[in-house]
Design a protein around this motif. Structure first.
Motif, PDB file in Angstrom:
ATOM      1  N   MET A 151      30.998  30.325  40.824  1.00  0.00           N
ATOM      2  CA  MET A 151      31.164  31.503  39.969  1.00  0.00           C
ATOM      3  C   MET A 151      30.661  31.195  38.558  1.00  0.00           C
ATOM      4  SD  MET A 151      32.541  34.621  39.680  1.00  0.00           S
ATOM      5  CE  MET A 151      33.154  35.703  38.391  1.00  0.00           C
ATOM      6  N   THR A 152      31.077  30.067  38.023  1.00  0.00           N
ATOM      7  CA  THR A 152      30.660  29.680  36.676  1.00  0.00           C
ATOM      8  C   THR A 152      29.147  29.514  36.598  1.00  0.00           C
ATOM      9  OG1 THR A 152      32.779  28.628  36.264  1.00  0.00           O
ATOM     10  CG2 THR A 152      30.925  27.905  34.894  1.00  0.00           C
ATOM     11  N   LEU A 153      28.576  28.882  37.593  1.00  0.00           N
ATOM     12  CA  LEU A 153      27.128  28.710  37.635  1.00  0.00           C
ATOM     13  C   LEU A 153      26.428  30.069  37.672  1.00  0.00           C
ATOM     14  CD1 LEU A 153      24.602  26.879  37.991  1.00  0.00           C
ATOM     15  CD2 LEU A 153      25.003  27.042  40.449  1.00  0.00           C
ATOM     16  N   ASP A 172      21.294  46.809  33.994  1.00  0.00           N
ATOM     17  CA  ASP A 172      21.606  46.357  32.651  1.00  0.00           C
ATOM     18  C   ASP A 172      22.826  45.433  32.663  1.00  0.00           C
ATOM     19  OD1 ASP A 172      20.813  46.963  29.723  1.00  0.00           O
ATOM     20  OD2 ASP A 172      23.015  47.028  29.746  1.00  0.00           O
ATOM     21  N   ALA A 173      22.819  44.445  31.799  1.00  0.00           N
ATOM     22  CA  ALA A 173      23.916  43.470  31.722  1.00  0.00           C
ATOM     23  C   ALA A 173      25.250  44.147  31.422  1.00  0.00           C
ATOM     24  CB  ALA A 173      23.605  42.413  30.670  1.00  0.00           C
ATOM     25  N   SER A 174      25.225  45.287  30.753  1.00  0.00           N
ATOM     26  CA  SER A 174      26.461  46.011  30.442  1.00  0.00           C
ATOM     27  C   SER A 174      27.038  46.710  31.671  1.00  0.00           C
ATOM     28  CB  SER A 174      26.229  47.025  29.321  1.00  0.00           C
ATOM     29  OG  SER A 174      25.319  48.020  29.761  1.00  0.00           O
ATOM     30  N   GLU A 175      26.275  46.770  32.750  1.00  0.00           N
ATOM     31  CA  GLU A 175      26.731  47.400  33.993  1.00  0.00           C
ATOM     32  C   GLU A 175      27.059  46.369  35.068  1.00  0.00           C
ATOM     33  OE1 GLU A 175      23.569  49.986  35.107  1.00  0.00           O
ATOM     34  OE2 GLU A 175      23.690  51.146  33.257  1.00  0.00           O
ATOM     35  N   LEU A 176      26.847  45.117  34.771  1.00  0.00           N
ATOM     36  CA  LEU A 176      27.049  44.035  35.737  1.00  0.00           C
ATOM     37  C   LEU A 176      28.342  43.308  35.391  1.00  0.00           C
ATOM     38  CD1 LEU A 176      25.808  42.475  38.094  1.00  0.00           C
ATOM     39  CD2 LEU A 176      24.552  41.137  36.433  1.00  0.00           C
ATOM     40  N   THR A 177      29.365  43.446  36.245  1.00  0.00           N
ATOM     41  CA  THR A 177      30.672  42.877  35.938  1.00  0.00           C
ATOM     42  C   THR A 177      30.862  41.498  36.581  1.00  0.00           C
ATOM     43  OG1 THR A 177      31.845  43.783  37.849  1.00  0.00           O
ATOM     44  CG2 THR A 177      31.659  45.209  35.878  1.00  0.00           C
ATOM     45  N   LEU A 178      31.839  40.789  36.070  1.00  0.00           N
ATOM     46  CA  LEU A 178      32.184  39.512  36.668  1.00  0.00           C
ATOM     47  C   LEU A 178      32.737  39.707  38.085  1.00  0.00           C
ATOM     48  CD1 LEU A 178      33.725  37.402  33.763  1.00  0.00           C
ATOM     49  CD2 LEU A 178      31.353  37.620  34.508  1.00  0.00           C
ATOM     50  N   HIS A 179      33.291  40.874  38.353  1.00  0.00           N
ATOM     51  CA  HIS A 179      33.736  41.158  39.725  1.00  0.00           C
ATOM     52  C   HIS A 179      32.530  41.235  40.661  1.00  0.00           C
ATOM     53  CE1 HIS A 179      35.361  43.691  43.062  1.00  0.00           C
ATOM     54  NE2 HIS A 179      36.236  42.708  43.017  1.00  0.00           N
ATOM     55  N   ASP A 180      31.428  41.825  40.205  1.00  0.00           N
ATOM     56  CA  ASP A 180      30.196  41.845  41.004  1.00  0.00           C
ATOM     57  C   ASP A 180      29.747  40.418  41.322  1.00  0.00           C
ATOM     58  OD1 ASP A 180      29.979  44.686  40.797  1.00  0.00           O
ATOM     59  OD2 ASP A 180      28.908  44.491  38.888  1.00  0.00           O
ATOM     60  N   MET A 200      43.331  39.458  39.478  1.00  0.00           N
ATOM     61  CA  MET A 200      42.142  38.783  38.976  1.00  0.00           C
ATOM     62  C   MET A 200      40.920  39.696  39.061  1.00  0.00           C
ATOM     63  SD  MET A 200      40.029  35.542  40.370  1.00  0.00           S
ATOM     64  CE  MET A 200      39.464  36.557  41.700  1.00  0.00           C
ATOM     65  N   CYS A 201      40.759  40.380  40.192  1.00  0.00           N
ATOM     66  CA  CYS A 201      39.597  41.258  40.364  1.00  0.00           C
ATOM     67  C   CYS A 201      39.610  42.394  39.348  1.00  0.00           C
ATOM     68  CB  CYS A 201      39.541  41.801  41.791  1.00  0.00           C
ATOM     69  SG  CYS A 201      39.040  40.545  42.993  1.00  0.00           S
ATOM     70  N   GLY A 202      40.787  42.908  39.034  1.00  0.00           N
ATOM     71  CA  GLY A 202      40.888  43.942  37.999  1.00  0.00           C
ATOM     72  C   GLY A 202      40.413  43.424  36.657  1.00  0.00           C
ATOM     73  N   SER A 203      40.804  42.207  36.328  1.00  0.00           N
ATOM     74  CA  SER A 203      40.380  41.602  35.073  1.00  0.00           C
ATOM     75  C   SER A 203      38.870  41.349  35.066  1.00  0.00           C
ATOM     76  CB  SER A 203      41.133  40.291  34.849  1.00  0.00           C
ATOM     77  OG  SER A 203      40.703  39.658  33.678  1.00  0.00           O
ATOM     78  N   LEU A 204      38.349  40.813  36.159  1.00  0.00           N
ATOM     79  CA  LEU A 204      36.905  40.549  36.243  1.00  0.00           C
ATOM     80  C   LEU A 204      36.086  41.830  36.141  1.00  0.00           C
ATOM     81  CD1 LEU A 204      36.797  37.856  39.082  1.00  0.00           C
ATOM     82  CD2 LEU A 204      36.586  37.487  36.616  1.00  0.00           C
ATOM     83  N   ALA A 205      36.615  42.920  36.670  1.00  0.00           N
ATOM     84  CA  ALA A 205      35.894  44.203  36.641  1.00  0.00           C
ATOM     85  C   ALA A 205      35.797  44.773  35.231  1.00  0.00           C
ATOM     86  CB  ALA A 205      36.569  45.200  37.577  1.00  0.00           C
ATOM     87  N   ASP A 238      29.180  41.322  27.840  1.00  0.00           N
ATOM     88  CA  ASP A 238      30.316  40.792  27.074  1.00  0.00           C
ATOM     89  C   ASP A 238      30.226  39.269  26.969  1.00  0.00           C
ATOM     90  OD1 ASP A 238      31.455  43.385  26.926  1.00  0.00           O
ATOM     91  OD2 ASP A 238      32.644  43.055  28.759  1.00  0.00           O
ATOM     92  N   ILE A 239      29.913  38.633  28.092  1.00  0.00           N
ATOM     93  CA  ILE A 239      29.803  37.164  28.105  1.00  0.00           C
ATOM     94  C   ILE A 239      28.679  36.711  27.178  1.00  0.00           C
ATOM     95  CG2 ILE A 239      29.301  35.138  29.548  1.00  0.00           C
ATOM     96  CD1 ILE A 239      32.080  36.364  30.050  1.00  0.00           C
ATOM     97  N   LEU A 240      27.530  37.386  27.230  1.00  0.00           N
ATOM     98  CA  LEU A 240      26.407  37.031  26.355  1.00  0.00           C
ATOM     99  C   LEU A 240      26.787  37.213  24.890  1.00  0.00           C
ATOM    100  CD1 LEU A 240      23.515  36.180  25.807  1.00  0.00           C
ATOM    101  CD2 LEU A 240      22.802  38.550  26.248  1.00  0.00           C
ATOM    102  N   ARG A 241      27.382  38.342  24.550  1.00  0.00           N
ATOM    103  CA  ARG A 241      27.786  38.610  23.159  1.00  0.00           C
ATOM    104  C   ARG A 241      28.737  37.525  22.662  1.00  0.00           C
ATOM    105  NH1 ARG A 241      31.250  42.921  23.748  1.00  0.00           N
ATOM    106  NH2 ARG A 241      32.820  41.295  23.947  1.00  0.00           N
ATOM    107  N   ASP A 242      29.757  37.212  23.464  1.00  0.00           N
ATOM    108  CA  ASP A 242      30.744  36.224  23.041  1.00  0.00           C
ATOM    109  C   ASP A 242      30.168  34.814  23.011  1.00  0.00           C
ATOM    110  OD1 ASP A 242      32.436  38.396  22.911  1.00  0.00           O
ATOM    111  OD2 ASP A 242      33.608  37.849  24.686  1.00  0.00           O
ATOM    112  N   THR A 243      29.246  34.522  23.914  1.00  0.00           N
ATOM    113  CA  THR A 243      28.590  33.207  23.932  1.00  0.00           C
ATOM    114  C   THR A 243      27.755  33.011  22.669  1.00  0.00           C
ATOM    115  OG1 THR A 243      28.540  33.165  26.346  1.00  0.00           O
ATOM    116  CG2 THR A 243      26.961  31.754  25.206  1.00  0.00           C
TER     117      THR A 243
END
Length: 152
Positions: A7-9, A71-79, A121-126, A132-137
Motif C-alpha cells: 500500500m505504501t509503495l 485526476d489525483a483529487s479523484e483518486l482515493t487511498l481506498h482505491d 479504515m476504509c471510510g478514512s481512506l476514502a 492530499d498526500i502530494l500537497r502534504d508531502t
C-alpha cells in the motif's frame, strides 16, 4: 511477521506520478525514475504499476511514461487499498484446532471484529486523496527545508 508495504509503495508511486503530471518535471515517468524516489529496484516498481494498471488507476502514455487515469483529487487511498489486494487482516495460515475451545470459535469472532475495523479504515481512506498526500508531502518537504535553514 512484517507489515505489508504494498500500500505504501503504491501510494508513493501514485503521488510521484501526480507530482510529475503537474508539468514540473520534463523527463519521461519511467519505473527507473520512480524507483530512485522509493529507493528500490525498478522491477518492484513495475510489479506495483502492473497492479495499479490492472485496477485502472494508471496507464502508459507514449513518450510520457506512466500517468494517472483520473485526476489525483479523484483518486482515493481506498482505491489504492483495493488495487493492492484490499486485505487488512488475514485468518490463520492453517486452520486452528477445532477440538480446542478457543480454536473452535475464534475465526468467526475475529471476522466480526476485523469487519468493523476494516469498515472504519476504509471510510478514512476514502476521505484522503492522492492530491492530499502530494500537497502534504510537499508541505512537509518545505517545513523540513525551513527547519534545516533555521538550524544553520
Amino acid at each position: 511477521m512484517s507489515a505489508n508495504s504494498r500500500m505504501t509503495l503504491a501510494v508513493h508511486v501514485l503521488t510521484w506520478i501526480a507530482f510529475d503530471r503537474r508539468g514540473t518535471v520534463d523527463e519521461v515517468g519511467t519505473s527507473r525514475r520512480m524507483a530512485a524516489s522509493v529507493n528500490t529496484n525498478p522491477v518492484v516498481i513495475r510489479r506495483c504499476l502492473g497492479e495499479l494498471r490492472n485496477a485502472g488507476l494508471v496507464q502508459t502514455s507514449r513518450g510520457r511514461g506512466w500517468k494517472l487515469t483520473r485526476d489525483a483529487s479523484e483518486l482515493t487511498l481506498h482505491d489504492v487499498y483495493l488495487a493492492v489486494g484490499g486485505e487488512m487482516f488475514a485468518m490463520h495460515a492453517s486452520p486452528p484446532d477445532h477440538q480446542c475451545h478457543v480454536g473452535h470459535g475464534i475465526q468467526p469472532v475475529l471476522l466480526r471484529a476485523y469487519q468493523g475495523a476494516t469498515e472504519a479504515m476504509c471510510g478514512s481512506l476514502a476521505r484522503t486523496t492522492i492530491a492530499d498526500i502530494l500537497r502534504d508531502t510537499l508541505a512537509q518537504a518545505d517545513d523540513d527545508t525551513a527547519t534545516v535553514h533555521r538550524a544553520s
